[in-house]
Design a protein around this motif. Structure first.
Motif, PDB file in Angstrom:
ATOM      1  N   CYS A 418       0.540  -0.786  -0.400  1.00 49.56           N
ATOM      2  CA  CYS A 418       0.198   0.143  -0.261  1.00 49.56           C
ATOM      3  C   CYS A 418       0.903   1.100  -0.088  1.00 49.56           C
ATOM      4  O   CYS A 418       1.673   1.471   1.172  1.00 49.56           O
ATOM      5  N   PRO A 419       0.389   1.977  -0.973  1.00 49.33           N
ATOM      6  CA  PRO A 419       1.272   3.148  -0.611  1.00 49.33           C
ATOM      7  C   PRO A 419       1.378   4.106   0.343  1.00 49.33           C
ATOM      8  O   PRO A 419       1.729   5.443   0.722  1.00 49.33           O
ATOM      9  N   VAL A 420       0.387   3.957   0.979  1.00 50.98           N
ATOM     10  CA  VAL A 420      -0.014   5.165   2.584  1.00 50.98           C
ATOM     11  C   VAL A 420       0.634   4.187   3.644  1.00 50.98           C
ATOM     12  O   VAL A 420       0.976   4.461   4.549  1.00 50.98           O
ATOM     13  N   CYS A 421      -0.123   2.751   3.447  1.00 47.08           N
ATOM     14  CA  CYS A 421       0.949   2.234   5.214  1.00 47.08           C
ATOM     15  C   CYS A 421       1.626   1.297   5.145  1.00 47.08           C
ATOM     16  O   CYS A 421       1.913   0.287   6.278  1.00 47.08           O
ATOM     17  N   GLY A 422       2.139   0.396   3.900  1.00 46.22           N
ATOM     18  CA  GLY A 422       2.657  -0.105   3.440  1.00 46.22           C
ATOM     19  C   GLY A 422       2.402  -2.117   2.963  1.00 46.22           C
ATOM     20  O   GLY A 422       2.479  -2.681   3.591  1.00 46.22           O
ATOM     21  N   SER A 423       1.343  -1.889   3.834  1.00 46.18           N
ATOM     22  CA  SER A 423       0.585  -3.329   4.132  1.00 46.18           C
ATOM     23  C   SER A 423      -0.026  -3.945   2.849  1.00 46.18           C
ATOM     24  O   SER A 423       0.408  -3.204   1.133  1.00 46.18           O
ATOM     25  N   ALA A 424       0.165  -4.983   2.821  1.00 44.14           N
ATOM     26  CA  ALA A 424       0.121  -5.814   1.027  1.00 44.14           C
ATOM     27  C   ALA A 424      -0.999  -5.342   0.442  1.00 44.14           C
ATOM     28  O   ALA A 424      -2.509  -5.160   1.269  1.00 44.14           O
ATOM     29  N   VAL A 425      -0.767  -5.409  -0.393  1.00 39.16           N
ATOM     30  CA  VAL A 425      -2.257  -5.795  -1.852  1.00 39.16           C
ATOM     31  C   VAL A 425      -3.024  -6.310  -1.934  1.00 39.16           C
ATOM     32  O   VAL A 425      -1.770  -7.391  -2.692  1.00 39.16           O
ATOM     33  N   GLU A 426      -3.682  -6.579  -2.483  1.00 40.08           N
ATOM     34  CA  GLU A 426      -4.276  -8.177  -2.674  1.00 40.08           C
ATOM     35  C   GLU A 426      -5.603  -8.103  -3.377  1.00 40.08           C
ATOM     36  O   GLU A 426      -6.507  -7.021  -3.164  1.00 40.08           O
ATOM     37  N   ARG A 427      -5.550  -9.176  -4.501  1.00 37.82           N
ATOM     38  CA  ARG A 427      -6.967  -8.923  -5.683  1.00 37.82           C
ATOM     39  C   ARG A 427      -7.886  -9.004  -4.867  1.00 37.82           C
ATOM     40  O   ARG A 427      -7.669 -10.398  -4.442  1.00 37.82           O
ATOM     41  N   THR A 428      -9.300  -8.633  -5.049  1.00 40.72           N
ATOM     42  CA  THR A 428      -9.920  -9.075  -4.884  1.00 40.72           C
ATOM     43  C   THR A 428     -11.399 -10.637  -5.659  1.00 40.72           C
ATOM     44  O   THR A 428     -10.890 -10.496  -6.958  1.00 40.72           O
ATOM     45  N   GLN A 429     -11.801 -10.888  -5.098  1.00 42.20           N
ATOM     46  CA  GLN A 429     -12.294 -12.047  -5.538  1.00 42.20           C
ATOM     47  C   GLN A 429     -13.487 -12.273  -5.794  1.00 42.20           C
ATOM     48  O   GLN A 429     -13.787 -11.572  -4.669  1.00 42.20           O
ATOM     49  N   LEU A 430     -14.352 -12.517  -6.552  1.00 43.09           N
ATOM     50  CA  LEU A 430     -15.665 -12.554  -6.543  1.00 43.09           C
ATOM     51  C   LEU A 430     -16.150 -13.848  -7.191  1.00 43.09           C
ATOM     52  O   LEU A 430     -16.354 -14.672  -7.491  1.00 43.09           O
ATOM     53  N   VAL A 431     -17.199 -13.952  -6.369  1.00 44.10           N
ATOM     54  CA  VAL A 431     -18.273 -14.565  -6.180  1.00 44.10           C
ATOM     55  C   VAL A 431     -19.546 -14.982  -6.683  1.00 44.10           C
ATOM     56  O   VAL A 431     -20.346 -14.352  -6.638  1.00 44.10           O
ATOM     57  N   LYS A 432     -19.437 -15.836  -7.969  1.00 45.88           N
ATOM     58  CA  LYS A 432     -20.654 -15.644  -8.377  1.00 45.88           C
ATOM     59  C   LYS A 432     -22.119 -16.602  -7.580  1.00 45.88           C
ATOM     60  O   LYS A 432     -21.323 -17.852  -7.777  1.00 45.88           O
ATOM     61  N   ARG A 433     -22.680 -16.669  -7.611  1.00 45.82           N
ATOM     62  CA  ARG A 433     -23.798 -17.988  -6.878  1.00 45.82           C
ATOM     63  C   ARG A 433     -24.756 -18.186  -7.928  1.00 45.82           C
ATOM     64  O   ARG A 433     -26.159 -17.363  -8.401  1.00 45.82           O
ATOM     65  N   GLY A 434     -25.443 -19.703  -8.692  1.00 44.02           N
ATOM     66  CA  GLY A 434     -26.445 -19.389  -9.283  1.00 44.02           C
ATOM     67  C   GLY A 434     -27.400 -21.091  -8.240  1.00 44.02           C
ATOM     68  O   GLY A 434     -27.033 -20.790  -7.132  1.00 44.02           O
ATOM     69  N   LYS A 435     -27.637 -22.123  -8.867  1.00 46.66           N
ATOM     70  CA  LYS A 435     -28.127 -22.340  -8.971  1.00 46.66           C
ATOM     71  C   LYS A 435     -27.640 -23.812  -7.917  1.00 46.66           C
ATOM     72  O   LYS A 435     -26.559 -24.982  -8.430  1.00 46.66           O
ATOM     73  N   GLY A 436     -27.569 -23.716  -7.228  1.00 48.26           N
ATOM     74  CA  GLY A 436     -27.045 -25.286  -6.041  1.00 48.26           C
ATOM     75  C   GLY A 436     -25.364 -24.668  -5.730  1.00 48.26           C
ATOM     76  O   GLY A 436     -24.691 -25.668  -5.452  1.00 48.26           O
ATOM     77  N   LYS A 437     -24.341 -23.580  -6.359  1.00 52.93           N
ATOM     78  CA  LYS A 437     -23.132 -23.591  -5.827  1.00 52.93           C
ATOM     79  C   LYS A 437     -22.827 -22.128  -6.549  1.00 52.93           C
ATOM     80  O   LYS A 437     -23.384 -21.075  -7.101  1.00 52.93           O
ATOM     81  N   ALA A 438     -21.859 -21.884  -6.297  1.00 52.78           N
ATOM     82  CA  ALA A 438     -20.959 -20.688  -6.124  1.00 52.78           C
ATOM     83  C   ALA A 438     -20.197 -20.880  -7.174  1.00 52.78           C
ATOM     84  O   ALA A 438     -18.825 -21.557  -6.707  1.00 52.78           O
ATOM     85  N   SER A 439     -19.192 -19.708  -8.234  1.00 53.61           N
ATOM     86  CA  SER A 439     -17.929 -20.003  -8.512  1.00 53.61           C
ATOM     87  C   SER A 439     -17.210 -18.565  -7.928  1.00 53.61           C
ATOM     88  O   SER A 439     -17.815 -17.493  -7.794  1.00 53.61           O
ATOM     89  N   VAL A 440     -16.309 -19.003  -7.948  1.00 58.51           N
ATOM     90  CA  VAL A 440     -15.023 -17.879  -7.404  1.00 58.51           C
ATOM     91  C   VAL A 440     -13.890 -18.044  -8.405  1.00 58.51           C
ATOM     92  O   VAL A 440     -13.623 -18.492  -9.451  1.00 58.51           O
ATOM     93  N   SER A 441     -13.719 -15.942  -8.659  1.00 59.65           N
ATOM     94  CA  SER A 441     -12.767 -15.060 -10.049  1.00 59.65           C
ATOM     95  C   SER A 441     -12.152 -14.162  -9.455  1.00 59.65           C
ATOM     96  O   SER A 441     -12.742 -13.846  -8.300  1.00 59.65           O
ATOM     97  N   GLU A 442     -11.415 -13.404 -10.239  1.00 60.16           N
ATOM     98  CA  GLU A 442      -9.982 -13.201  -9.787  1.00 60.16           C
ATOM     99  C   GLU A 442     -11.472 -11.639  -9.798  1.00 60.16           C
ATOM    100  O   GLU A 442     -11.925 -11.420 -11.297  1.00 60.16           O
TER     101      GLU A 442
END
Length: 788
Positions: A418-442
């Protein structure tokens, strides 16, 4: 009636009709000189007989003395903004989302098609100022600006001066209470005339017609407004009471036209995305030939029932969008890309540009949205880039001029820390919920994981917490918060309530009085309403209206914080993704710690109570089964399961033979149901959902609370004037929670009127009808007694 009364009535009717012919139908039937003669005759008669003057007379468009200030108007139906489409793909995405949102409501198409086309109204998006016109019994009684969508400015005297706004509706059939919404604008010819006059007089000229219209409408002296060439165009409605409108957006506007309200001559009803694009291209080709400025076109789903089904997202409807025209573009150089950290930790790239004039504004920064956008553009520092003001407001980078790329160009890289605090910067994950399951993508967003350990997130979180619509801590502005954070005096919003006089008085800009004032404002914020507190927490995707809904419906912070996502979706306009954001926020250990700190430091939530009666026993077994998102089990199948088995336990225990005997429940659905409940985690979660519905009182076996059992059930109340201890919205919510209906007009059936300072015609009518009237102090006392 006397001869003067008869002549005055006849002249008013004639002039109103001529105004309608000229401004609405664009087909005048008399020359200007004849109109002027009739107008002057009416003026003379009214001067001779002042007792016969009427507010709806064509001669009464110019107001009296200049106002000292504008009063505020609370919009009972919020005036929302629209989402935007900037490309053909955006348009097709809008149409796809509409069709997906309508689902089974949309009739099937032909054998080879993908479903029937949706009917839309199309009209130009005028570049002016949105206003609300309130008609009671056909007479214009109030005009207001859009303001922030919830609160606008009372500009009644000014809108009365606009020639094509009828002071009294034509014909009949209009609702007794009708709020018309539309745009006040200035034609190009009117704008040129206004500026020519201003130059001749040596006064200020306006930059564009939109600014001229907005400035003219906000004049404190309505005589100045009357001298400006303003026009009005109706495009929609807000409040409608004691009467009905058509169930079609297009037909409603046709009704408006019959009642003397001007609508766009370019209004058109079309079917499907292809026709929307054809309309956009046609208007775009004729844009320069129009007599007024537009910045795009607006599409709205025509069927009002479908609009209601689609609902709203945040502060915009899902059933409408504005398709913007391409903005003016320029070429400049990308000097650098810097990264900013927002309240939620999002690390966002910002383009630093060689300054360039775009649409009359000097642009030196532009949004890049996220790193996916940087990659899509193929952007490198040192590139020549094309800049445009997207939607004529936000500068953005459109494309790279590759042939001008210099040898020293360098890649844009997301920082690892992080340019402010120096903590790690991580990419978020997207959770798409469908019929009976959830898929995870960047996801496309990168976040600093430092949370409140990050000074940028900490400052932004506290700024939001103290903002006007949140806890409204007067005097705690951005710079002061940043100073307190930089001095390590604030690590979370909870620390605000531990600040001491000695810690603040020595800071830059503070003396004894300002320090005491700030501490007093902080102390006074210790008793927020539940709705304000929820909004102040800064839950992603939870704006002011959603916070109010959560507070009103669930009634307590405990229920809101414990609510499972599927339980939250029983509330109107709360979708599953927002529900997961709310649930995840309260499940986070750090957020729990901050909330506990606030409560431990003396924050006492107001207006907490029971689940709202509207939501008692609101869940059904069928709806719960549907919300489990089991493959092949849609609403109809869920209903058949509920009717056949009667309980969740029986559905989960159903064997193959039980399901085969269920009428019109196919083999795929039966197998999917058995597979779903074969997973112990699914069984446990379904049981957890049912247990929470029972605990909250929302279960189908819960006691249904009747609104008739509430102390004000069956009563109609009216709010008028300015309330000082609470907002009109707060007062309305409290009355509704006690069972009352809050109306916009006073009648013989009104039970009580609450009148604050500035109360006018409604107070007078209440007194005329002997309806009880309470001032704000008495109203608050009565509320306390009813709740006590």
């Amino acid at each position: 009636m006397s001869s003067a009364e008869l002549r005055i009535a006849a002249l008013r009717e004639q002039l109103a009709q001529h105004n309608h012919n000229y401004y609405v139908l664009d087909a005048p039937t008399i020359p200007d000189a004849e109109y002027d003669r009739l107008f002057r005759e009416l003026q003379a008669l009214e001067q001779q007989h002042p007792e016969l003057r009427s507010n709806d007379s064509p001669t009464q468009r110019v107001g009296g003395e200049a106002l000292k200030a504008f009063a505020q108007v609370q919009h009972e139906v919020p005036m929302l903004s629209l989402g935007n489409a900037f490309s053909d793909d955006d348009l097709h995405d809008f149409d796809r989302r509409v069709r997906e949102g309508l689902g089974d409501l949309l009739p099937a198409g032909d054998l080879f098609g993908g479903g029937a086309a949706v009917s839309y109204t199309c009209e130009p998006k005028l570049d002016g100022l949105a206003v609300s016109l309130l008609y009671e019994n056909g007479v214009l009684v109030r005009g207001a600006t859009r303001g922030d969508g919830s609160t606008g400015e009372d500009i009644t005297l000014n809108v009365r001066t606009i020639s094509n706004i009828p002071l009294k509706l034509h014909g009949d059939g209009w609702p007794q209470i009708l709020e018309v919404r539309g745009e006040v604008f200035m034609s190009r010819a009117g704008f040129a005339e206004l500026n020519a006059r201003a130059m001749a007089e040596g006064s200020k000229v306006f930059a564009n017609p939109r600014n001229a219209a907005a400035g003219s409408l906000r004049q404190l002296d309505s005589k100045i407004t009357a001298s400006r060439p303003l026009e009005f165009c109706a495009y929609g409605f807000g409040r409608v009471e004691q009467g009905e409108l058509s169930d079609s957006q297009f037909q409603i506007l046709q009704q408006f036209k019959q009642w003397g309200l001007p609508i766009s001559p370019e209004l058109k009803l079309v079917q499907g995305a292809k026709a929307l694009l054809a309309y956009y291209q046609d208007i775009g080709a004729r844009r320069d030939q129009l007599s007024y400025d537009i910045d795009g076109v607006v599409y709205k789903v025509d069927d009002l029932a479908w609009q209601a089904e689609l609902g709203f997202r945040a502060r915009e409807p899902r059933w409408a969008t504005a398709h913007k025209f391409p903005a003016q573009e320029e070429i400049t150089t990308l000097l650098d890309v810097e990264f900013q950290v927002g309240r939620t930790g999002a690390v966002t790239p910002v383009a630093r540009l060689a300054p360039v004039q775009v649409a009359g504004v000097t642009v030196s920064n532009a949004t890049l949205h996220n790193m996916d956008e940087v990659a899509r553009l193929g952007l490198m520092v040192g590139d020549s880039v094309i800049i445009r003001r997207a939607g004529d407001v936000i500068p953005q980078v459109v494309s790279v001029v590759l042939e001008r790329r210099p040898e020293h160009a360098r890649a844009v890289e997301i920082p690892h820390s992080c340019p402010v605090c120096g903590s790690a910067v991580e990419r978020t994950q997207l959770v798409k919920r469908g019929k009976g399951k959830a898929s995870v993508s960047e996801g496309s967003v990168y976040r600093c994981v430092g949370r409140l350990a990050c000074q940028a997130q900490r400052a932004q979180a506290i700024i939001h917490f103290a903002s006007r619509k949140a806890l409204d801590i007067d005097g705690l502005g951005d710079k002061i918060v940043e100073q307190l954070v930089s001095q390590a005096l604030l690590h979370s919003p909870a620390d605000l309530y531990q600040l001491s006089f000695e810690q603040i008085v020595g800071l830059e800009g503070f003396a004894e009085l300002s320090t005491r004032n700030l501490l007093q404002a902080i102390a006074e914020s210790r008793t927020p309403s539940l709705a304000r507190f929820i909004y102040a927490l800064g839950i992603p995707d939870v704006g002011e209206e959603t916070a109010k809904l959560l507070a009103r419906a669930l009634g307590s912070l405990e229920r809101v914080s414990q609510a499972l996502p599927e339980v939250l979706t029983y509330l109107p306009d709360v979708g599953l993704e927002v529900a997961h954001e709310i649930h995840s926020f309260f499940a986070d250990a750090h957020n729990q710690q901050v909330i506990a700190g606030l409560l431990a430091n003396g924050v006492q939530l107001q207006e907490e109570g029971e689940l709202h009666a509207e939501f008692s026993a609101c869940a059904t077994l069928a709806s719960l089964l549907e919300k489990l998102n089991i493959a092949h089990v849609a609403a109809t199948g869920a209903q058949r399961l509920a009717e056949r088995f009667g309980s969740l336990e029986a559905v989960m225990a159903a064997d193959w033979l039980d399901l085969r005997s269920l009428e019109r429940f196919n083999e795929k659905a039966a197998q999917a149901l058995r597979d779903y409940f074969a997973v112990p985690a699914h069984v446990a979660y379904a049981q957890q959902l049912e247990a929470q519905l029972l605990a909250f009182g929302m279960h189908w076996n819960s006691e249904r609370k009747q609104l008739s059992g509430l102390p004000l059930a069956g009563q109609t109340w009216v709010l008028t004037g300015t309330l000082e201890a609470m907002t009109r919205d707060d007062a309305k919510q409290q009355l509704e929670a006690l069972g009352a209906k809050v109306a916009g007009s006073v009648s013989a059936k009104t039970h009580c009127v609450v009148a604050g300072p500035g109360a006018g015609s409604k107070l007078a009518k209440a007194q005329q009808l002997n309806v009880p009237v309470l001032d704000e102090s008495a109203f608050i006392q009565q509320l306390a007694a009813l709740k006590g």
